[in-house]
Design a protein around this motif. Structure first.
Motif, short mmCIF file in Angstrom:
data_model
loop_
_atom_site.label_atom_id
_atom_site.label_comp_id
_atom_site.label_asym_id
_atom_site.label_seq_id
_atom_site.Cartn_x
_atom_site.Cartn_y
_atom_site.Cartn_z
N ILE A 1 0.83 -1.20 0.00
CA ILE A 1 0.00 0.00 0.00
C ILE A 1 0.87 1.26 0.00
O ILE A 1 1.77 1.40 0.83
CB ILE A 1 -0.89 0.03 1.26
N ASN A 2 0.59 2.14 -0.93
CA ASN A 2 1.20 3.47 -0.93
C ASN A 2 0.08 4.48 -0.84
O ASN A 2 -0.75 4.58 -1.73
CB ASN A 2 1.99 3.69 -2.22
N MET A 3 0.05 5.20 0.26
CA MET A 3 -1.09 6.09 0.46
C MET A 3 -0.68 7.30 1.28
O MET A 3 0.10 7.18 2.22
CB MET A 3 -2.20 5.31 1.16
N GLN A 4 -1.19 8.45 0.90
CA GLN A 4 -0.96 9.66 1.70
C GLN A 4 -2.30 10.23 2.14
O GLN A 4 -3.27 10.17 1.41
CB GLN A 4 -0.23 10.74 0.88
N VAL A 5 -2.31 10.78 3.34
CA VAL A 5 -3.49 11.47 3.83
C VAL A 5 -3.12 12.94 3.96
O VAL A 5 -2.19 13.29 4.68
CB VAL A 5 -3.97 10.90 5.17
N LYS A 6 -3.84 13.79 3.24
CA LYS A 6 -3.46 15.20 3.17
C LYS A 6 -3.99 16.02 4.34
O LYS A 6 -5.13 15.85 4.76
CB LYS A 6 -3.95 15.80 1.85
N GLN A 7 -3.15 16.90 4.80
CA GLN A 7 -3.48 17.74 5.95
C GLN A 7 -4.63 18.70 5.63
O GLN A 7 -4.66 19.32 4.56
CB GLN A 7 -2.23 18.51 6.36
N GLY A 8 -5.59 18.82 6.54
CA GLY A 8 -6.66 19.79 6.38
C GLY A 8 -7.86 19.30 5.60
O GLY A 8 -8.78 20.06 5.35
N PHE A 9 -7.84 18.03 5.23
CA PHE A 9 -8.96 17.50 4.44
C PHE A 9 -9.57 16.25 5.07
O PHE A 9 -8.99 15.64 5.96
CB PHE A 9 -8.49 17.16 3.03
N ILE A 10 -10.74 15.91 4.56
CA ILE A 10 -11.39 14.67 4.97
C ILE A 10 -11.08 13.62 3.91
O ILE A 10 -11.40 13.80 2.74
CB ILE A 10 -12.92 14.84 5.09
#
Lengths: 201, 288, 123
Positions: free
Chosen positions: B22-31
């Motif tokens: 798995i390659n995944m990023q969760v972006k700051q400030g978003f849902i």
């Protein structure tokens, strides 16, 4: 860390109310003081495990800002703190009922508790949830049943050891016992930490 | 910092099931909505993000930090809401607060009582008497009371009625107002996310199919309907999966432009909901 | 500021927002310098994603209808209404020219065309 130890009291608030009658029962039954100190010490730490078994408590604790090392350390340190406190309460109760007891009773009761804790604490993390409590209960009964037999057997068949023990001064005997139990407790602590760090929740 | 969560080549194997690379990023400030069928590996992935489970291979970083060296710092900044109740069920909220609160440096009692009042939660009743919705709100109140920057929610809407779900979505948007927080939200009820999610990560059988902004999802994916005669070996290539009926075909494409070029005005192109996407993706699976 | 979003419309949501804010500005309902709600507030009010409102504001900014100040928010930009009107007028002229060419092709007279326009305009 202190908070982790303190949580046991919050959790057992209601159960703690039964602590005094529980000790009084043994006192009134005229049990051996050493046994009273042993059961008093066991009360809080083992009830804590019984509680932890009921919930997804490991998921909770590991989601909070604690390291796994701390969670285990809290268990082992907590057991020391709670057993000392329980022994204090038990002593007070014995005094109140003017039942005589010696320091050696405390040493034996406490020593047995730490020995028992050292042997069983790792089981709580090695065995599957749900089996643990019964396993510990059974091992306690087994220990209580065969423990004295082993001692008798040893005194009968291994006179060398008994003689050696008899010849030791009481101080040496107690210090030696304390050191052995202390080492066992520390090893148990280390083993549990390693086991716990590898666990998945 | 742009990415609050970063998974790099994360793999975890179980007997008969695995989460793969798995390659995944969760972006700051978003849902970010994390979707996938039951058993797709969502909970496993979340557990690895929480360090409840260690990956067999790959790297998990939160706030740019590694759990091996910064476990406490990371968890200090996370609020968690799990599917089931993880709090001691016999205790009331006040006692739970006394256990959980001191764990956090930034715990704020005033804030906690504010949320408890806002969510209309009883302080003196044991958690086990709470409804599913109340339990979820209690978890959320705790998550919000230590100023968490990242709120990780595992199936928070499962088992909740529609009214309650709407309320929750409202609430999530409210706590996002100041722009400092990030929400990562797993669910299999995609209608919750169709509206408010900014990014969608889609997991299927342990593999991440995509992680795109909701705009990109809407631009790339569409439902296409047309006459059966339009389909042949070449034109079918534009589709992820095709459902045929005597009255015509219905298909999902992940390349709207190509479909427009190939079919022009001869087909109907409609917006695909997340549910449509999940459904057709599943269909593709069964052919392979 | 009133914005009505249709989920069944073919027009993407961000476009619905931009076009409605544009018309409010052109109609003079939103005056120059008026503060617009933050992208997060608007997202919450409309119950849509932040990314959508963000995109709407970006489009409006590109088209010169609004401007943003970091940390303060977005405001209605100064609208040179004369210039906009002129631009629109130019567009209308072009469209009318196309109408005239088409009318000549089928021999529609100016009067007929005016009648048609009257009818359509009244509708």
């Amino acid at each position: 860390m202190f908070n982790l130890i303190r949580r046991d009291v919050i959790l057992q608030k209601r159960l703690l109310l039964t602590f005094i009658p529980f000790i009084l029962f043994f006192i009134i039954m005229d049990s051996h003081p050493a046994l009273i100190f042993l059961v008093a010490s066991i009360f809080i730490p083992f009830n804590a495990y019984a509680y932890d078994e009921k919930t997804e408590v490991n998921i909770l604790l590991n989601s909070l800002p604690y390291t796994r090392k701390e969670i285990i350390a809290a268990r082992y340190l907590g057991a020391i703190i709670y057993s000392l406190a329980s022994i204090g309460v038990a002593s007070a109760a014995l005094l109140a009922f003017s039942k005589p007891f010696a320091l050696s009773d405390i040493a034996i009761g406490g020593g047995l508790f730490f020995l028992f804790a050292a042997l069983t604490f790792p089981l709580f993390y090695i065995l599957k949830q749900g089996y643990i409590f019964s396993a510990v209960l059974i091992s306690f009964l087994v220990l209580a049943a065969i423990g004295p037999q082993i001692v008798l057997y040893m005194s009968d068949h291994l006179p060398a050891i008994t003689e050696f023990l008899m010849n030791l001064s009481t101080t040496a005997l107690y210090t030696g016992g304390a050191v052995i139990i202390g080492v066992l407790y520390a090893v148990s602590w280390g083993v549990t930490t390693v086991v716990y760090q590898r666990k998945a929740f | 910092m742009e990415n609050v969560v970063e998974l790099k080549n994360v793999t975890k194997n179980f007997k008969g099931f695995s989460v793969k690379n798995i390659n995944m990023q969760v972006k700051q400030g978003f849902i970010t909505g994390f979707i996938g069928a039951n058993g797709a590996g969502k909970s496993t992935t979340i557990k690895m993000m929480m360090n409840l489970l260690r990956p067999d291979a790959g790297e998990v970083k939160l706030f740019g930090l590694d759990y091996r060296t910064h476990e406490k710092e990371i968890k200090e900044r996370i609020g968690f809401v799990y599917d089931g109740n993880v709090f001691f069920e016999g205790l009331n909220l006040k006692d739970i607060k006394r256990i959980v609160g001191p764990a956090y440096k930034k715990w704020d009692d005033t804030l906690f009582y504010k949320y408890v009042a806002q969510f209309q939660l009883p302080l003196n009743k044991p958690i086990k008497t709470f409804s599913k919705g109340m339990q979820m709100k209690a978890s959320l109140a705790i998550a919000l009371s230590h100023d968490a920057e990242l709120i990780i929610m595992d199936e928070p809407t499962a088992g909740l009625d529609p009214i309650f779900r709407r309320e929750l979505l409202d609430l999530l948007q409210e706590i996002m107002l100041d722009g400092r927080r990030t929400i990562f939200f797993s669910t299999h009820i995609t209608t919750d996310l169709d509206r408010i999610a900014d990014y969608i990560a889609f997991l299927q059988n342990g593999e991440l199919i995509f992680n795109q902004s909701i705009d990109d999802v809407a631009n790339n994916y569409a439902l296409v309907k047309g006459e059966l005669g339009l389909l042949d070996r070449d034109t079918e290539k534009a589709f992820v999966d095709i459902h045929r009926a005597p009255t015509g075909f219905e298909a999902l494409t992940d390349n709207v432009k190509a479909v427009k070029k190939t079919f022009g005005e001869s087909v109907v192109i409609e917006r695909a909901s997340l549910e449509d996407i999940m459904y057709y993706m599943k269909g593709r699976e069964s052919y392979v | 500021m009133q914005i009505i979003i249709s989920n069944s419309s073919k027009e993407p949501i961000y476009e619905q927002i931009t076009s409605q804010i544009k018309s409010s500005i052109l109609a003079g309902n939103l005056q120059e310098g008026t503060a617009l709600p933050s992208i997060r507030q608007l997202a919450k009010d409309l119950k849509i994603s932040v990314i959508t409102t963000k995109r709407s504001y970006e489009e409006l900014e590109k088209a010169g209808f609004i401007y943003s100040i970091v940390g303060k928010g977005s405001f209605v930009a100064e609208q040179n209404l004369e210039v906009i009107k002129e631009k629109k007028l130019k567009v209308i002229e072009d469209q009318l020219n196309a109408v005239i060419i088409n009318s000549r092709e089928i021999g529609l007279s100016l009067e007929d065309l005016q009648d048609l326009l009257n009818i359509l305009y009244e509708e």
